[in-house]
Motif scaffolding. Structure first.
Motif, PDB file in Angstrom:
ATOM      1  N   GLN A 169     -13.542  41.626  12.389  1.00  0.00           N
ATOM      2  CA  GLN A 169     -14.153  42.919  12.088  1.00  0.00           C
ATOM      3  C   GLN A 169     -15.489  43.141  12.794  1.00  0.00           C
ATOM      4  O   GLN A 169     -16.498  43.459  12.180  1.00  0.00           O
ATOM      5  N   SER A 170     -15.519  42.945  14.085  1.00  0.00           N
ATOM      6  CA  SER A 170     -16.699  43.200  14.920  1.00  0.00           C
ATOM      7  C   SER A 170     -17.848  42.223  14.701  1.00  0.00           C
ATOM      8  O   SER A 170     -18.954  42.462  15.171  1.00  0.00           O
ATOM      9  N   ASP A 171     -17.631  41.145  13.975  1.00  0.00           N
ATOM     10  CA  ASP A 171     -18.668  40.127  13.828  1.00  0.00           C
ATOM     11  C   ASP A 171     -18.851  39.410  15.154  1.00  0.00           C
ATOM     12  O   ASP A 171     -17.911  39.230  15.916  1.00  0.00           O
ATOM     13  N   LYS A 172     -20.079  39.002  15.435  1.00  0.00           N
ATOM     14  CA  LYS A 172     -20.379  38.183  16.606  1.00  0.00           C
ATOM     15  C   LYS A 172     -21.127  36.947  16.137  1.00  0.00           C
ATOM     16  O   LYS A 172     -21.912  37.000  15.203  1.00  0.00           O
ATOM     17  N   VAL A 173     -20.866  35.859  16.804  1.00  0.00           N
ATOM     18  CA  VAL A 173     -21.597  34.627  16.546  1.00  0.00           C
ATOM     19  C   VAL A 173     -22.275  34.227  17.843  1.00  0.00           C
ATOM     20  O   VAL A 173     -21.620  34.042  18.866  1.00  0.00           O
ATOM     21  N   TYR A 174     -23.603  34.151  17.801  1.00  0.00           N
ATOM     22  CA  TYR A 174     -24.387  33.693  18.936  1.00  0.00           C
ATOM     23  C   TYR A 174     -24.681  32.216  18.732  1.00  0.00           C
ATOM     24  O   TYR A 174     -25.106  31.804  17.656  1.00  0.00           O
ATOM     25  N   GLY A 216     -23.208  41.090  11.741  1.00  0.00           N
ATOM     26  CA  GLY A 216     -22.131  41.902  11.195  1.00  0.00           C
ATOM     27  C   GLY A 216     -21.858  43.105  12.069  1.00  0.00           C
ATOM     28  O   GLY A 216     -22.417  43.276  13.153  1.00  0.00           O
ATOM     29  N   ALA A 217     -20.998  43.977  11.571  1.00  0.00           N
ATOM     30  CA  ALA A 217     -20.594  45.174  12.312  1.00  0.00           C
ATOM     31  C   ALA A 217     -21.772  46.100  12.600  1.00  0.00           C
ATOM     32  O   ALA A 217     -21.746  46.867  13.559  1.00  0.00           O
ATOM     33  N   THR A 218     -22.824  46.032  11.789  1.00  0.00           N
ATOM     34  CA  THR A 218     -23.988  46.896  12.002  1.00  0.00           C
ATOM     35  C   THR A 218     -24.953  46.327  13.040  1.00  0.00           C
ATOM     36  O   THR A 218     -25.945  46.963  13.375  1.00  0.00           O
ATOM     37  N   GLY A 219     -24.681  45.109  13.530  1.00  0.00           N
ATOM     38  CA  GLY A 219     -25.545  44.511  14.548  1.00  0.00           C
ATOM     39  C   GLY A 219     -26.774  43.833  13.991  1.00  0.00           C
ATOM     40  O   GLY A 219     -27.755  43.652  14.703  1.00  0.00           O
ATOM     41  N   THR A 220     -26.724  43.448  12.712  1.00  0.00           N
ATOM     42  CA  THR A 220     -27.853  42.744  12.112  1.00  0.00           C
ATOM     43  C   THR A 220     -27.444  41.322  11.734  1.00  0.00           C
ATOM     44  O   THR A 220     -26.269  41.046  11.475  1.00  0.00           O
ATOM     45  N   ILE A 221     -28.409  40.428  11.706  1.00  0.00           N
ATOM     46  CA  ILE A 221     -28.142  39.028  11.385  1.00  0.00           C
ATOM     47  C   ILE A 221     -27.777  38.892   9.914  1.00  0.00           C
ATOM     48  O   ILE A 221     -28.526  39.310   9.037  1.00  0.00           O
ATOM     49  N   THR A 222     -26.607  38.304   9.672  1.00  0.00           N
ATOM     50  CA  THR A 222     -26.126  38.115   8.301  1.00  0.00           C
ATOM     51  C   THR A 222     -26.049  36.644   7.901  1.00  0.00           C
ATOM     52  O   THR A 222     -25.949  36.342   6.717  1.00  0.00           O
ATOM     53  N   ASN A 272     -35.969  33.228   6.663  1.00  0.00           N
ATOM     54  CA  ASN A 272     -35.740  34.436   5.856  1.00  0.00           C
ATOM     55  C   ASN A 272     -36.149  35.705   6.579  1.00  0.00           C
ATOM     56  O   ASN A 272     -35.563  36.762   6.358  1.00  0.00           O
ATOM     57  N   ALA A 273     -37.136  35.612   7.456  1.00  0.00           N
ATOM     58  CA  ALA A 273     -37.571  36.784   8.216  1.00  0.00           C
ATOM     59  C   ALA A 273     -36.526  37.200   9.253  1.00  0.00           C
ATOM     60  O   ALA A 273     -36.480  38.360   9.654  1.00  0.00           O
ATOM     61  N   LEU A 274     -35.674  36.261   9.664  1.00  0.00           N
ATOM     62  CA  LEU A 274     -34.655  36.560  10.667  1.00  0.00           C
ATOM     63  C   LEU A 274     -33.471  37.328  10.081  1.00  0.00           C
ATOM     64  O   LEU A 274     -32.834  38.104  10.785  1.00  0.00           O
ATOM     65  N   TYR A 275     -33.193  37.108   8.794  1.00  0.00           N
ATOM     66  CA  TYR A 275     -32.072  37.813   8.163  1.00  0.00           C
ATOM     67  C   TYR A 275     -32.310  39.322   8.207  1.00  0.00           C
ATOM     68  O   TYR A 275     -33.405  39.795   7.910  1.00  0.00           O
ATOM     69  N   GLY A 276     -31.296  40.057   8.595  1.00  0.00           N
ATOM     70  CA  GLY A 276     -31.396  41.508   8.643  1.00  0.00           C
ATOM     71  C   GLY A 276     -32.009  42.040   9.925  1.00  0.00           C
ATOM     72  O   GLY A 276     -32.055  43.241  10.146  1.00  0.00           O
ATOM     73  N   SER A 277     -32.483  41.136  10.794  1.00  0.00           N
ATOM     74  CA  SER A 277     -33.025  41.570  12.082  1.00  0.00           C
ATOM     75  C   SER A 277     -31.891  42.035  12.980  1.00  0.00           C
ATOM     76  O   SER A 277     -30.767  41.557  12.882  1.00  0.00           O
ATOM     77  N   GLY A 292     -30.869  47.571  10.187  1.00  0.00           N
ATOM     78  CA  GLY A 292     -31.667  46.370  10.339  1.00  0.00           C
ATOM     79  C   GLY A 292     -33.149  46.672  10.334  1.00  0.00           C
ATOM     80  O   GLY A 292     -33.571  47.803  10.182  1.00  0.00           O
ATOM     81  N   HIS A 293     -33.936  45.614  10.497  1.00  0.00           N
ATOM     82  CA  HIS A 293     -35.386  45.784  10.516  1.00  0.00           C
ATOM     83  C   HIS A 293     -35.961  45.141  11.765  1.00  0.00           C
ATOM     84  O   HIS A 293     -35.314  44.342  12.434  1.00  0.00           O
ATOM     85  N   ASP A 294     -37.184  45.526  12.082  1.00  0.00           N
ATOM     86  CA  ASP A 294     -37.864  44.938  13.230  1.00  0.00           C
ATOM     87  C   ASP A 294     -38.064  43.451  12.974  1.00  0.00           C
ATOM     88  O   ASP A 294     -38.337  43.031  11.845  1.00  0.00           O
ATOM     89  N   LEU A 295     -37.974  42.691  14.017  1.00  0.00           N
ATOM     90  CA  LEU A 295     -38.196  41.262  13.927  1.00  0.00           C
ATOM     91  C   LEU A 295     -39.691  41.005  13.812  1.00  0.00           C
ATOM     92  O   LEU A 295     -40.460  41.423  14.677  1.00  0.00           O
ATOM     93  N   PRO A 296     -40.116  40.358  12.738  1.00  0.00           N
ATOM     94  CA  PRO A 296     -41.557  40.096  12.593  1.00  0.00           C
ATOM     95  C   PRO A 296     -42.017  39.010  13.558  1.00  0.00           C
ATOM     96  O   PRO A 296     -41.208  38.283  14.131  1.00  0.00           O
ATOM     97  N   ALA A 297     -43.303  38.907  13.721  1.00  0.00           N
ATOM     98  CA  ALA A 297     -43.869  37.841  14.552  1.00  0.00           C
ATOM     99  C   ALA A 297     -43.554  36.495  13.904  1.00  0.00           C
ATOM    100  O   ALA A 297     -43.496  36.381  12.677  1.00  0.00           O
ATOM    101  N   LEU A 298     -43.320  35.506  14.726  1.00  0.00           N
ATOM    102  CA  LEU A 298     -43.046  34.153  14.237  1.00  0.00           C
ATOM    103  C   LEU A 298     -44.177  33.251  14.727  1.00  0.00           C
ATOM    104  O   LEU A 298     -44.083  32.660  15.808  1.00  0.00           O
ATOM    105  N   PRO A 299     -45.266  33.156  13.962  1.00  0.00           N
ATOM    106  CA  PRO A 299     -46.416  32.358  14.398  1.00  0.00           C
ATOM    107  C   PRO A 299     -46.023  30.930  14.772  1.00  0.00           C
ATOM    108  O   PRO A 299     -45.274  30.271  14.059  1.00  0.00           O
ATOM    109  N   GLY A 300     -46.489  30.504  15.932  1.00  0.00           N
ATOM    110  CA  GLY A 300     -46.222  29.152  16.399  1.00  0.00           C
ATOM    111  C   GLY A 300     -44.960  29.012  17.231  1.00  0.00           C
ATOM    112  O   GLY A 300     -44.714  27.962  17.825  1.00  0.00           O
TER     113      GLY A 300
END
Length: 119
Positions: free
Chosen positions: A71-76, A103-109, A46-51, A9-17
């Motif tokens: 398969q280890s998916d989680k839904v928040y 997903g199983a890797t712990g990133t937002i899909t 789009n910035a949230l995907y992969g976070s 995954g990637h770092d979550l970018p700032a979300l202005p506002g």
């Protein structure tokens, strides 16, 4: 193995506002504060995907509900506006909620935002 997954995954970018403190303080969306922040999340969707899900939890707080998928998916699940889930015991509701799947890797899909009419 743990080291390998922490780099997923990637770092979550700032979300202005976006006011994360307001979001976290509005448990189950019952104070109707999350509803006002929903357009900002939509704008930065789009910035949230992969976070990483841990970064999302740090931003939004613990989900109002959590489901385990295949398969280890989680839904928040985060409720974004008042509804029957605001009643004592917080009964489950299928409306006024945002779903974040990791997903199983712990990133937002997947991100499912509700359609809410603003008065």
């Amino acid at each position: 193995m743990t080291l390998a997954c922490t780099s997923c995954g990637h770092d979550l970018p700032a979300l202005p506002g976006f006011n994360a403190a307001t979001w976290r303080a509005d448990s189950y969306g019952c104070q109707n504060q999350r509803r006002q922040l929903l357009p900002i999340l939509e704008k930065h969707r789009n910035a949230l995907y992969g976070s990483r899900i841990n970064d999302i939890t740090a931003l939004l707080g613990h989900p109002d509900e959590e489901e385990l998928g295949e398969q280890s998916d989680k839904v928040y699940i985060y409720y974004v506006a008042p509804g029957m889930h605001c009643a004592p015991g917080h009964p489950r509701s299928g409306s006024n909620r945002m779903l974040l799947r990791s997903g199983a890797t712990g990133t937002i899909t997947e991100i499912i935002l509700p359609v809410i009419k603003f008065d």
